[in-house]
Write an enzyme that holds these catalytic residues in place. Structure first.
Site, PDB file in Angstrom:
ATOM      1  N   ASP A  87       0.882  -1.165   0.000  1.00 45.96           N
ATOM      2  CA  ASP A  87       0.000   0.000   0.000  1.00 45.96           C
ATOM      3  C   ASP A  87       0.921   1.216   0.000  1.00 45.96           C
ATOM      4  O   ASP A  87       1.434   1.615   1.044  1.00 45.96           O
ATOM      5  CB  ASP A  87      -0.898  -0.014   1.238  1.00 45.96           C
ATOM      6  CG  ASP A  87      -1.839   1.176   1.297  1.00 45.96           C
ATOM      7  OD1 ASP A  87      -2.194   1.716   0.223  1.00 45.96           O
ATOM      8  OD2 ASP A  87      -2.218   1.579   2.410  1.00 45.96           O
ATOM      9  N   GLU A 103      -1.266  -1.429  -4.948  1.00 46.74           N
ATOM     10  CA  GLU A 103      -2.497  -0.657  -5.108  1.00 46.74           C
ATOM     11  C   GLU A 103      -2.291   0.380  -6.208  1.00 46.74           C
ATOM     12  O   GLU A 103      -1.251   1.036  -6.263  1.00 46.74           O
ATOM     13  CB  GLU A 103      -2.858   0.035  -3.789  1.00 46.74           C
ATOM     14  CG  GLU A 103      -4.185   0.756  -3.837  1.00 46.74           C
ATOM     15  CD  GLU A 103      -4.557   1.335  -2.496  1.00 46.74           C
ATOM     16  OE1 GLU A 103      -5.387   0.726  -1.802  1.00 46.74           O
ATOM     17  OE2 GLU A 103      -4.009   2.400  -2.141  1.00 46.74           O
ATOM     18  N   ASP A 143      -2.732   1.066   6.969  1.00 45.95           N
ATOM     19  CA  ASP A 143      -1.822   0.903   5.821  1.00 45.95           C
ATOM     20  C   ASP A 143      -1.311  -0.536   5.747  1.00 45.95           C
ATOM     21  O   ASP A 143      -1.120  -1.079   4.656  1.00 45.95           O
ATOM     22  CB  ASP A 143      -0.619   1.857   5.934  1.00 45.95           C
ATOM     23  CG  ASP A 143      -1.037   3.310   6.002  1.00 45.95           C
ATOM     24  OD1 ASP A 143      -1.540   3.816   4.990  1.00 45.95           O
ATOM     25  OD2 ASP A 143      -0.871   3.922   7.073  1.00 45.95           O
TER      26      ASP A 143
END
Length: 187
Positions: free
Chosen positions: A7, A67, A140
């Site tokens: 992430d 991501e 996160d």
């Protein structure tokens, strides 16, 4: 199969390493790369590159799931995120890993069945799949675990359930093809 989920962020980058053995998922490692907004973006990118490189060397994943970028109201934040993502893509290609990218809504849909799920729901389902009782913070980190799980679940089902297609390779092969055909441009 071992997947490293990332992430990305210019101040906090979450990571999660997940092992899939048949239908069983296991947490290998997870954490947060914490940076200071007082550091230059170049210094932060180098730290992210080096730390993720060390994680790849230690756990030897076959794939990195990342991501995708999202549109931010602040153009400077979006540009910094793009720079971080570019460094992660370059690292992935330099290490010879497969790169798969997933939109946040796609990760939420695969894990919870709802593309608009909240971070709490994603965290709960990531812990459920990995059979972890205690909370994992910050989000996160659970987002990174969710990205890795999404990649493994999509692979097990033959592709993204929302799109009905095969695996989601990096930007339809764009960056991967560019890096392979232009290795001299990669630092």
């Amino acid at each position: 199969m071992i997947v490293l989920g990332v992430d990305p962020g210019s101040v906090h980058t979450g990571y999660g390493v997940v092992l899939c053995n048949g239908q069983k998922f296991s947490l290998v490692a997870c954490g947060l790369i914490r940076l200071s907004s007082n550091q230059s973006i170049a210094d932060r990118i180098k730290i992210i590159y080096d730390e993720l490189g060390a994680i790849i060397a230690e756990y030897n994943p076959q794939r990195l799931a990342l991501e995708t970028a999202y549109v931010n109201r602040n153009p400077q934040s979006a540009l910094k995120l793009g720079q971080v993502r570019g460094a992660i893509v370059a690292l992935t290609m330099n290490k010879g890993l497969e790169l798969h990218e997933y939109a946040p809504r796609e990760v939420k849909y695969v894990l919870t069945g709802k593309g608009s799920a909240g971070k709490e729901q994603v965290s709960y389902m990531a812990r459920h799949f990995l059979n972890i009782q205690e909370p994992i913070k910050p989000y996160d980190v659970t987002d990174a675990l969710g990205i890795a799980l999404c990649d493994l679940l999509c692979d097990a089902k033959g592709g993204s359930p929302r799109r009905g297609s095969g695996s989601r390779k990096s930007a339809r092969g764009g960056w991967e093809d560019f890096v392979r055909t232009n290795p001299e441009l990669i630092v």
